[in-house]
Design a protein around this motif. Structure first.
Motif, PDB file in Angstrom:
ATOM      1  N   LYS A 165       0.746  -1.290   0.145  1.00 39.37           N
ATOM      2  CA  LYS A 165       0.036  -0.080   0.012  1.00 39.37           C
ATOM      3  C   LYS A 165       0.774   1.221  -0.113  1.00 39.37           C
ATOM      4  CE  LYS A 165      -2.493  -1.225   3.584  1.00 39.37           C
ATOM      5  NZ  LYS A 165      -3.573  -1.265   4.762  1.00 39.37           N
ATOM      6  N   THR A 166       2.356   1.028   0.531  1.00 39.95           N
ATOM      7  CA  THR A 166       2.918   2.298   0.358  1.00 39.95           C
ATOM      8  C   THR A 166       3.727   2.611  -0.803  1.00 39.95           C
ATOM      9  OG1 THR A 166       4.975   1.041   1.084  1.00 39.95           O
ATOM     10  CG2 THR A 166       3.392   1.928   2.828  1.00 39.95           C
ATOM     11  N   LEU A 167       3.605   1.501  -2.109  1.00 40.44           N
ATOM     12  CA  LEU A 167       4.332   1.680  -3.148  1.00 40.44           C
ATOM     13  C   LEU A 167       3.772   2.895  -4.071  1.00 40.44           C
ATOM     14  CD1 LEU A 167       4.976  -2.309  -3.714  1.00 40.44           C
ATOM     15  CD2 LEU A 167       6.500  -0.430  -2.800  1.00 40.44           C
ATOM     16  N   ASP A 168       4.735   3.291  -4.942  1.00 37.32           N
ATOM     17  CA  ASP A 168       4.441   4.378  -5.932  1.00 37.32           C
ATOM     18  C   ASP A 168       5.373   4.270  -6.999  1.00 37.32           C
ATOM     19  OD1 ASP A 168       3.683   6.643  -7.147  1.00 37.32           O
ATOM     20  OD2 ASP A 168       5.089   8.198  -6.082  1.00 37.32           O
ATOM     21  N   PRO A 169       4.704   3.911  -8.231  1.00 39.81           N
ATOM     22  CA  PRO A 169       3.020   3.978  -8.434  1.00 39.81           C
ATOM     23  C   PRO A 169       2.118   2.912  -7.566  1.00 39.81           C
ATOM     24  CG  PRO A 169       4.122   3.034 -10.371  1.00 39.81           C
ATOM     25  CD  PRO A 169       5.081   3.583  -9.432  1.00 39.81           C
TER      26      PRO A 169
END
Length: 407
Positions: A165-169
């Motif tokens: 849930k913290t990953l970007d994208p």
């Protein structure tokens, strides 16, 4: 049963056929029985756990002079046999040791072996502490005498999803691939449930046979559906096979996550630079700030291990070692080697050590809030902790480079 059932005077500090006897005849020795895969399909990780058992026994015997229980000093001994990754062989060996009077058992590696062997020790009123089986079936069938260092499989994925849930994208879709065995399917079920509860779509949920020789057709589906993350709840050899075939078929995903395999030196040796970027679970890190009277700290455990053993350190060594510590602490608390007293002390154990905060659920598996996995990733050949953030040594590399760019 009196405690003599669980002692052998002058018992060998030995793994059958693997280590020489060093115990002296006048010493009382607490002998731990069991089997471990020294050969066969599970040998890579089985040997890691075995070396953890050896490390703890060596440290307690040689650095601490043994352990005092109920006012008497004891040395520790191992009487472990090679089960060759074969459940039938393992059950035969464990039954033989039960008949010989062994009371304290260490577990093998793989739920397919731990399940039938812990059924034998349970029925005989003995104890097993193990770091090799996480199937829910070990802990949900009413057993009271088997303890697992890891949480049960269905509860092992919370920290992973928190990292996703913290990953970007942003992660929007995940594919899951699992083998049809007692551990992997439960872990996949728990992963799917936790992922979907987080609002992330599971677009593929693919069952593989327990013995896998080819996944090329499955990888065609992965390329077509293009998940953000491919989760593989698979064992070491299958994880290596999947990665090799992903490289060969140019199947790229932003994150490849395999629960078992990437932690091991065998995976790294087989895949070289292709192992970089792969994410996996680790239940311990030498960089953690855990401390206790045994070894001193996580870092000092790693130092002691490296000074005495030449097999590459993974978290499995620490998990194996803490099985020994759990027994020793429980016996010290009980002040006795009576099997029922030690069982009760294990059930109530609440102990901070070099491995972390050791506590079991009422069903016997590791408390998931305390003993759940860290997330690690191979980066430039090193294993870095990427989650939880408060203990991370590096940020996740996401999206990962293509296979071509890792060559």
């Amino acid at each position: 049963m009196d405690r003599r059932s669980f002692l052998k005077t002058g018992a060998a500090l030995a793994v059958a056929g693997a280590m020489p006897s060093v115990a002296r005849a006048q010493e009382s020795t607490i002998t731990f029985g069991g089997s471990i895969p020294m050969t066969g399909t599970a040998a890579e990780t089985g040997l890691n756990v075995l070396y953890g058992y050896r490390c703890a026994v060596k440290y307690i015997n040689e650095e601490m002079g043994g352990v005092e229980i109920g006012g008497q000093k004891y040395k520790l001994g191992l009487n472990l046999f090679d089960d060759a990754s074969d459940p039938a062989r393992a059950t035969t060996l464990i039954q033989r040791q039960v008949d010989e009077g062994i009371g304290f058992f260490l577990g093998s590696f793989g739920s397919n072996i731990v399940l039938p062997t812990c059924a034998i020790t349970e029925a005989a009123g003995r104890i097993m502490v193990q770091a090799g089986g996480g199937s829910d079936l070990i802990f949900t069938q009413g057993r009271k005498r088997v303890f697992g260092i890891f949480p049960r499989a269905s509860l092992q994925f919370v920290s992973s999803v928190n990292m996703f849930k913290t990953l970007d994208p942003k992660v929007g879709k995940i594919s899951i691939m699992y083998t049809n065995d007692a551990f992997s399917e439960f872990q996949a079920t728990g992963a799917r449930k936790t992922i979907e509860e987080a609002g992330i779509e599971v677009i593929d949920y693919i069952a593989l046979p327990a013995q896998v020789s080819d996944v090329s057709n499955v990888l065609t589906t992965i390329r077509q559906n293009a998940p953000d993350i491919l989760v593989c709840t698979t064992h070491d050899e299958t994880s290596t096979l999947i990665t090799r075939q992903m490289v060969a078929t140019n199947t790229n995903v932003p994150m490849l996550y395999q629960t078992l395999g990437p932690q091991t030196a065998g995976y790294r040796d087989a895949l070289g630079n292709y192992a970089n970027g792969v994410v996996t679970q680790a239940y311990w890190s030498e960089r953690a700030t855990f401390e206790c009277e045994y070894f001193g700290s996580a870092a000092k455990f790693a130092e002691y291990y490296a000074a005495n053993f030449d097999r590459t350190l993974t978290y499995h060594m620490a998990s194996g070692a803490v099985c020994i510590l759990a027994y020793v602490q429980a016996a010290k608390i009980a002040g006795s080697l009576d099997v029922d007293a030690v069982r009760d002390a294990l059930s109530a154990l609440d102990y901070n050590c070099f491995y972390g905060h050791l506590r079991f659920t009422p069903e016997g598996d590791g408390d998931p809030a305390l003993l759940g996995p860290l997330l690690v990733q191979r980066q430039a050949g090193d294993i870095e902790v990427i989650a939880p953030g408060e203990v991370a040594s590096a940020k996740p590399i996401y999206p990962a480079p293509s296979w071509q760019d890792r060559a």
